[in-house]
Scaffold this motif. Sequence first.
Motif, PDB file in Angstrom:
ATOM      1  N   LEU A 156      -3.536  -4.373  -3.698  1.00 58.87           N
ATOM      2  CA  LEU A 156      -3.228  -3.316  -2.730  1.00 58.87           C
ATOM      3  C   LEU A 156      -3.015  -1.971  -3.428  1.00 58.87           C
ATOM      4  N   ALA A 157      -2.344  -1.996  -4.563  1.00 58.92           N
ATOM      5  CA  ALA A 157      -2.133  -0.754  -5.316  1.00 58.92           C
ATOM      6  C   ALA A 157      -3.459  -0.192  -5.818  1.00 58.92           C
ATOM      7  N   GLU A 158      -4.371  -1.076  -6.222  1.00 65.71           N
ATOM      8  CA  GLU A 158      -5.679  -0.634  -6.684  1.00 65.71           C
ATOM      9  C   GLU A 158      -6.498  -0.036  -5.541  1.00 65.71           C
ATOM     10  N   VAL A 159      -6.410  -0.637  -4.365  1.00 60.50           N
ATOM     11  CA  VAL A 159      -7.092  -0.066  -3.195  1.00 60.50           C
ATOM     12  C   VAL A 159      -6.601   1.345  -2.946  1.00 60.50           C
ATOM     13  N   ALA A 160      -5.279   1.529  -2.940  1.00 58.04           N
ATOM     14  CA  ALA A 160      -4.720   2.861  -2.701  1.00 58.04           C
ATOM     15  C   ALA A 160      -5.148   3.853  -3.790  1.00 58.04           C
ATOM     16  N   ARG A 161      -5.233   3.370  -5.014  1.00 59.02           N
ATOM     17  CA  ARG A 161      -5.597   4.259  -6.121  1.00 59.02           C
ATOM     18  C   ARG A 161      -7.024   4.789  -5.973  1.00 59.02           C
ATOM     19  N   VAL A 162      -7.962   3.915  -5.590  1.00 56.49           N
ATOM     20  CA  VAL A 162      -9.359   4.342  -5.542  1.00 56.49           C
ATOM     21  C   VAL A 162      -9.724   5.040  -4.230  1.00 56.49           C
ATOM     22  N   LEU A 163      -8.825   5.001  -3.233  1.00 60.50           N
ATOM     23  CA  LEU A 163      -9.082   5.710  -1.980  1.00 60.50           C
ATOM     24  C   LEU A 163      -8.724   7.184  -2.119  1.00 60.50           C
ATOM     25  N   ARG A 164      -9.545   8.033  -1.529  1.00 59.09           N
ATOM     26  CA  ARG A 164      -9.171   9.445  -1.451  1.00 59.09           C
ATOM     27  C   ARG A 164      -8.096   9.594  -0.367  1.00 59.09           C
ATOM     28  N   PRO A 165      -7.269  10.639  -0.409  1.00 57.88           N
ATOM     29  CA  PRO A 165      -6.322  10.884   0.685  1.00 57.88           C
ATOM     30  C   PRO A 165      -7.055  10.978   2.023  1.00 57.88           C
ATOM     31  N   GLY A 166      -6.560  10.289   3.006  1.00 53.35           N
ATOM     32  CA  GLY A 166      -7.215  10.235   4.310  1.00 53.35           C
ATOM     33  C   GLY A 166      -8.228   9.114   4.431  1.00 53.35           C
ATOM     34  N   GLY A 167      -8.484   8.388   3.317  1.00 57.74           N
ATOM     35  CA  GLY A 167      -9.427   7.278   3.350  1.00 57.74           C
ATOM     36  C   GLY A 167      -8.828   6.041   3.993  1.00 57.74           C
ATOM     37  N   HIS A 168      -9.689   5.106   4.395  1.00 52.36           N
ATOM     38  CA  HIS A 168      -9.260   3.934   5.150  1.00 52.36           C
ATOM     39  C   HIS A 168      -9.457   2.642   4.370  1.00 52.36           C
ATOM     40  N   PHE A 169      -8.520   1.735   4.566  1.00 54.65           N
ATOM     41  CA  PHE A 169      -8.627   0.369   4.065  1.00 54.65           C
ATOM     42  C   PHE A 169      -8.817  -0.544   5.275  1.00 54.65           C
ATOM     43  N   LEU A 170      -9.979  -1.176   5.359  1.00 50.57           N
ATOM     44  CA  LEU A 170     -10.365  -2.009   6.494  1.00 50.57           C
ATOM     45  C   LEU A 170     -10.349  -3.456   6.021  1.00 50.57           C
ATOM     46  N   TYR A 171      -9.455  -4.249   6.579  1.00 48.66           N
ATOM     47  CA  TYR A 171      -9.041  -5.476   5.916  1.00 48.66           C
ATOM     48  C   TYR A 171      -8.871  -6.617   6.911  1.00 48.66           C
ATOM     49  N   THR A 172      -9.328  -7.810   6.522  1.00 49.60           N
ATOM     50  CA  THR A 172      -9.036  -9.009   7.309  1.00 49.60           C
ATOM     51  C   THR A 172      -8.928 -10.207   6.388  1.00 49.60           C
ATOM     52  N   ASP A 173      -8.003 -11.106   6.719  1.00 50.24           N
ATOM     53  CA  ASP A 173      -7.841 -12.332   5.941  1.00 50.24           C
ATOM     54  C   ASP A 173      -6.922 -13.279   6.710  1.00 50.24           C
ATOM     55  N   LEU A 174      -6.642 -14.425   6.110  1.00 45.29           N
ATOM     56  CA  LEU A 174      -5.811 -15.437   6.763  1.00 45.29           C
ATOM     57  C   LEU A 174      -4.793 -15.983   5.783  1.00 45.29           C
ATOM     58  N   ARG A 175      -3.684 -16.484   6.335  1.00 45.19           N
ATOM     59  CA  ARG A 175      -2.625 -17.115   5.562  1.00 45.19           C
ATOM     60  C   ARG A 175      -2.028 -18.257   6.379  1.00 45.19           C
ATOM     61  N   PRO A 176      -1.457 -19.255   5.700  1.00 50.15           N
ATOM     62  CA  PRO A 176      -0.667 -20.253   6.423  1.00 50.15           C
ATOM     63  C   PRO A 176       0.514 -19.585   7.119  1.00 50.15           C
ATOM     64  N   ARG A 177       0.901 -20.102   8.259  1.00 49.43           N
ATOM     65  CA  ARG A 177       2.040 -19.527   8.984  1.00 49.43           C
ATOM     66  C   ARG A 177       3.287 -19.467   8.108  1.00 49.43           C
ATOM     67  N   SER A 178       3.435 -20.453   7.221  1.00 50.42           N
ATOM     68  CA  SER A 178       4.622 -20.495   6.371  1.00 50.42           C
ATOM     69  C   SER A 178       4.682 -19.339   5.386  1.00 50.42           C
ATOM     70  N   ASN A 179       3.571 -18.626   5.193  1.00 49.95           N
ATOM     71  CA  ASN A 179       3.539 -17.535   4.228  1.00 49.95           C
ATOM     72  C   ASN A 179       3.391 -16.155   4.860  1.00 49.95           C
ATOM     73  N   ILE A 180       3.507 -16.098   6.161  1.00 51.60           N
ATOM     74  CA  ILE A 180       3.312 -14.815   6.848  1.00 51.60           C
ATOM     75  C   ILE A 180       4.338 -13.777   6.399  1.00 51.60           C
ATOM     76  N   ALA A 181       5.592 -14.188   6.267  1.00 52.93           N
ATOM     77  CA  ALA A 181       6.630 -13.218   5.894  1.00 52.93           C
ATOM     78  C   ALA A 181       6.328 -12.583   4.541  1.00 52.93           C
ATOM     79  N   GLU A 182       5.885 -13.390   3.591  1.00 52.51           N
ATOM     80  CA  GLU A 182       5.563 -12.865   2.260  1.00 52.51           C
ATOM     81  C   GLU A 182       4.352 -11.942   2.320  1.00 52.51           C
ATOM     82  N   TRP A 183       3.358 -12.325   3.091  1.00 54.12           N
ATOM     83  CA  TRP A 183       2.160 -11.497   3.284  1.00 54.12           C
ATOM     84  C   TRP A 183       2.549 -10.150   3.886  1.00 54.12           C
TER      85      TRP A 183
END
Length: 549
Positions: A156-183
């Motif tokens: 996530l830090a690398e995504v922010a680093r390579v994005l220009r200000p005003g740029g977008h991060f378009l993201y999708t993924d899945l996690r077990p319900r037991s790990n949602i809080a950590e995600w």
Amino acid sequence: MEFTYFLAFNRFVSKLFYRIQTHLVAAEDVVFLNIGYEEDPPMALPLAESDEPNRFHIQLYHRIATQADLGGKRVLEVGCGHGGAASYLMRTLRPASYTGLDLNRAAVAYCRKRHNLPGVDFVHGDAQKLPFPDQSFDAVINVESSAAYPHFSRFLAEVARVLRPGGHFLYTDLRPRSNIAEWEAALDGAPMRMLSHEDINAQVVRGLEKNTPRILDLIGRVPTILHPIGRAYSGVEGTAFYRAMQSGKYSYRMYCFIRSEASSPGGIPTPPPMASTSTPLPKALLLRVAWIPRVTQFLAMYLYPVITRLVSKDDVIFLNYGYEEDPPMALPLAASDEPDRYPIQLYHRTATQVDLGGKRVLEVSCGHGGGASYLTRTVQPASYTGVDLNPTGVNFCRKRHNVPGLDFVQGNAEKLPFADESFDAVINVEASHCYAHCPRFLAEVARMLRPGGHFLYTDLRSREGVADWEAAIADTPLRLLSRELINEQVVRGLGNNSQRLLDQFGRRLPNMGFLHGIARDFVGGPGSRSYDDLVSGQLTYQLFCFTKD
């Protein structure tokens, strides 16, 4: 789950899987590896005839990428797989440029040959250390991939680093319900502002259903031995992963973030390492197959026989790491045993926690039988039985180790083929992390031990897997007599032993560079992931002695 740990450990299984996957399906022109997406009513997305077979994969990418206007923008996709999305999005959304990045070199090479489009480029690289300057892109896309990253917050830090200000991060993924809080905690801590998020389980399940016939057809074209893994990995209708998605055991989410205008160039710090949110350290494969308890047995039945056939001609009779103390143990060995000194010393250290002379001994997961042979000849048990799930390995042992009192049996560690109270001691060396249900194994050990018998046990776990391991040990109906952390001794043994094993593997492997890299990780020598994790403490290797009261 222990299988989750097994695939993560050394990363060699995941490397092998993805590279072989590319080699297997490239001829079938499989350009998408994501699950799929369909709405109700259907999206009816207009597609070129050549794109129609990949409709449900494409619809997921289309839904993610159109959260922002990518026209004329510089776009990066992290985890681009086989490049289907790069091709589709370049042709339809008309970005100024589209760069696909992936850790799988075979996939990057495939993409470069398959997708010859102006403005599209493919790069080999690590999602956690992107090979681009600050503020290089207007948008970053990541689809169904981040669960494979050991340190999600670094990504996530690398995504922010390579994005220009005003740029977008378009993201999708899945996690077990037991790990949602950590995600969610990791996403909340990202140096970007969340604009929207949505749970898309229903749409993904619908996409899986619609896509099942085509996926099964593709699976049917690969070797039959791989069909169970192919079905499990793809998550087609009827699989355990499909049922887990349908029941809500996983949460599949879509996000849109923006890099704040206030962020200054180079001002985004890299956070400290954070454990993966897929519990523990995964590859994307884990999210699809970790729900299937028998997959580890499948690997033992098919992967380890391949290893047996590969190295048996070189008389490889030990598959465990090794052990050395400081000062050295100087264990007296016969000349025929000396080449295997460091694996033998691990067996010796484990087995001699009690006196096995005249005892009935069982070793669960005996591998190629080197430990069984050495201990039968030196500690003089009344009998020694080695059991292993790998029938090829058992046959090898029966031919290789002709020692009085020694026998080998094919069987499952979670359902051992012996009567209650059959043995005075049970030995298990560096194997239980491969068992789908470690508590079942521990219960079986207790069942077969006579009262007063001993369980002599050593194995390793990732730092994230220690809590589950501790819980299983605490629940076992055996009494713990002693335990010891032996990371230093195992690291020392690896340093002394790994090159010999690597040479043995190297003589039998095809001349393909990636296979030799996988072997290096499997052997665990200096410079491998497992070696480094043992040194750093990310892996903990422990020695135990239990008794049955």
